[in-house]
Design an enzyme around this catalytic site. Structure first.
Site, short mmCIF file in Angstrom:
data_model
loop_
_atom_site.label_atom_id
_atom_site.label_comp_id
_atom_site.label_asym_id
_atom_site.label_seq_id
_atom_site.Cartn_x
_atom_site.Cartn_y
_atom_site.Cartn_z
N GLY A 127 0.85 -1.19 0.00
CA GLY A 127 0.00 0.00 0.00
C GLY A 127 0.89 1.23 0.00
N ARG A 128 0.33 2.33 0.55
CA ARG A 128 1.09 3.60 0.55
C ARG A 128 2.44 3.46 1.26
NH1 ARG A 128 -4.15 6.48 0.96
NH2 ARG A 128 -4.35 5.28 2.86
N THR B 85 -4.03 -7.04 -4.54
CA THR B 85 -4.18 -6.75 -5.98
C THR B 85 -2.80 -6.44 -6.57
OG1 THR B 85 -4.47 -4.42 -5.45
CG2 THR B 85 -6.48 -5.71 -5.73
N THR C 117 6.36 -2.32 11.09
CA THR C 117 5.86 -0.99 11.50
C THR C 117 4.34 -0.95 11.32
OG1 THR C 117 6.31 -0.18 9.25
CG2 THR C 117 7.97 0.31 10.93
N GLU D 192 0.94 -3.59 23.49
CA GLU D 192 1.74 -2.38 23.65
C GLU D 192 1.32 -1.69 24.93
OE1 GLU D 192 1.39 0.02 20.13
OE2 GLU D 192 2.30 -1.51 18.88
N HIS E 169 6.24 2.36 19.23
CA HIS E 169 5.23 2.74 18.23
C HIS E 169 5.34 4.24 17.87
CE1 HIS E 169 1.04 1.45 16.60
NE2 HIS E 169 1.61 2.31 15.79
C1 DGY Z 1 -1.30 4.49 12.51
O1 DGY Z 1 -1.58 5.63 12.13
O2 DGY Z 1 -2.03 3.53 12.31
C2 DGY Z 1 0.01 4.31 13.20
O3 DGY Z 1 0.16 3.05 13.70
C3 DGY Z 1 0.21 5.36 14.27
O4 DGY Z 1 0.36 6.57 13.68
#
Ligand code: DGY
Length: 323
Positions: free
Chosen positions: A155-156, A179, A236, A267, A286
């Site tokens: 994705g982005r 996709t 991430t 978390e 995070h």
């Molecule tokens: C999100 O935006 O989903 C990140 O995990 C926190 O900014």
């Protein structure tokens, strides 16, 4: 004038926009409001600005009552929200897409370098006063130029990581995605493959898929078994995508070279989590989107979402359709 509750302190840009229109209360405790306090605070609110740690479910929607028009999540991820339950009650839900792409992609690249080059044990060595000499054989790590990068979820943010590492480090990019991403595929010469192939061929694996039923525990024992022994795993996205016990075993048995995590499950991690002890696992609290620019823009987008919903218009960054 409607009431709005903001569940944590966020940049003032968005708060000022809300304050000029509504009666706004911002929770400014160091910790999030306890659940019972949160439910009491949102009673009678037309809008709530939530964090990814706030569970928006039926109990939340009941507590707010029928005056609630919108919930604006201060995040792009929205796995904390039961969107269907909100839609059934006509409550608009919005998020903050796009503006944290660069910040999060930079974090992923930083984690890759930190994990692959053993920054965590090296920093510990200095801070624990163990540094005696220049050591030819200590903290040897991996190089990245020309290696294969596997993006799980193009994705982005996945594309932004791939772009940085393809053009910056000359990495070959392969990816999984629901996709085919033709444009990115051509620009980065990236090939779409299945997860098994990606795990077998990648030197660096970076997770960017959203957390859904079918991605919870996506990377478990079987998947670690497919990875190269010198692979580096970066997350991430959301902690729950990785089976953490399996990750601990993979790192302890050196099945995996290192991991870099900006997200964990839960978390924060409990104080006795074995992950905290491992030199080969660098963990951030995070902070993927934690830049002045991204957080400021996120606050504005969340405010825009609430202003629209309370005013009876569709949220500009809405996730559901309500009438
Ligand atoms: C999100 O935006 O989903 C990140 O995990 C926190 O900014």
């Amino acid at each position: 004038m409607g009431k709005v509750f903001v569940t944590r302190s966020i940049p003032q840009d968005g708060i000022s926009m809300l304050q000029s229109r509504f009666e706004v209360e911002v929770w400014d405790g160091c910790d999030p409001p306890p659940r019972d306090v949160l439910l009491a605070k949102i009673s009678g609110c037309s809008g709530v600005l939530t964090m990814l740690s706030d569970r928006v479910d039926n109990a939340f929607l009941d507590a707010a009552g029928s005056v609630l028009k919108g919930v604006a999540n201060f995040a792009v991820g929205f796995n904390n929200i039961d969107v269907d339950a909100a839609t059934e009650r006509g409550v608009a839900i919005g998020n903050t897409p796009g503006v944290l792409t660069d910040a999060t992609a930079d974090t992923a690249v930083g984690l890759m370098i930190a994990a692959g080059r053993c920054f965590l044990p090296a920093v510990r060595n200095v801070s624990e006063l163990q540094w005696r000499n220049w050591e030819p054989m200590m903290f040897l790590g991996q190089e990245f130029r020309g290696k294969t990068l596997g993006i799980v979820g193009m994705g982005r943010i996945g594309s932004a990581v791939a772009e940085r590492l393809h053009f910056g480090w000359g990495m070959k990019v392969i990816y999984t995605s629901r996709t085919d991403k033709e444009e990115v595929g051509q620009r980065l010469a990236a090939k779409r493959v299945d997860l098994e192939t990606l795990l077998q061929e990648s030197d660096v694996i970076s997770l960017h898929t959203s957390l859904q039923k079918d991605t919870r525990g996506l990377i478990g024992r079987a998947q670690f078994g497919l990875m190269k022994p010198n692979a580096i795993l970066i997350n991430t996205a959301r902690g729950e995508i990785i089976d953490q016990d399996a990750l601990v075993d993979a790192l302890k048995s050196r099945r995996l070279f290192a991991a870099g995590l900006d997200v964990t499950d839960p978390e924060p991690l409990p104080s006795d989590s074995p992950l905290r002890e491992l030199d080969s696992c660098i963990i951030l609290p995070h902070i993927g989107s934690a830049t002045f620019q991204a957080r400021s823009r996120m606050s504005i987008m969340a405010a825009e979402n609430l202003i629209a919903a309370i005013g009876g218009s569709p949220m500009p960054y809405g996730l559901n359709r309500v009438s």
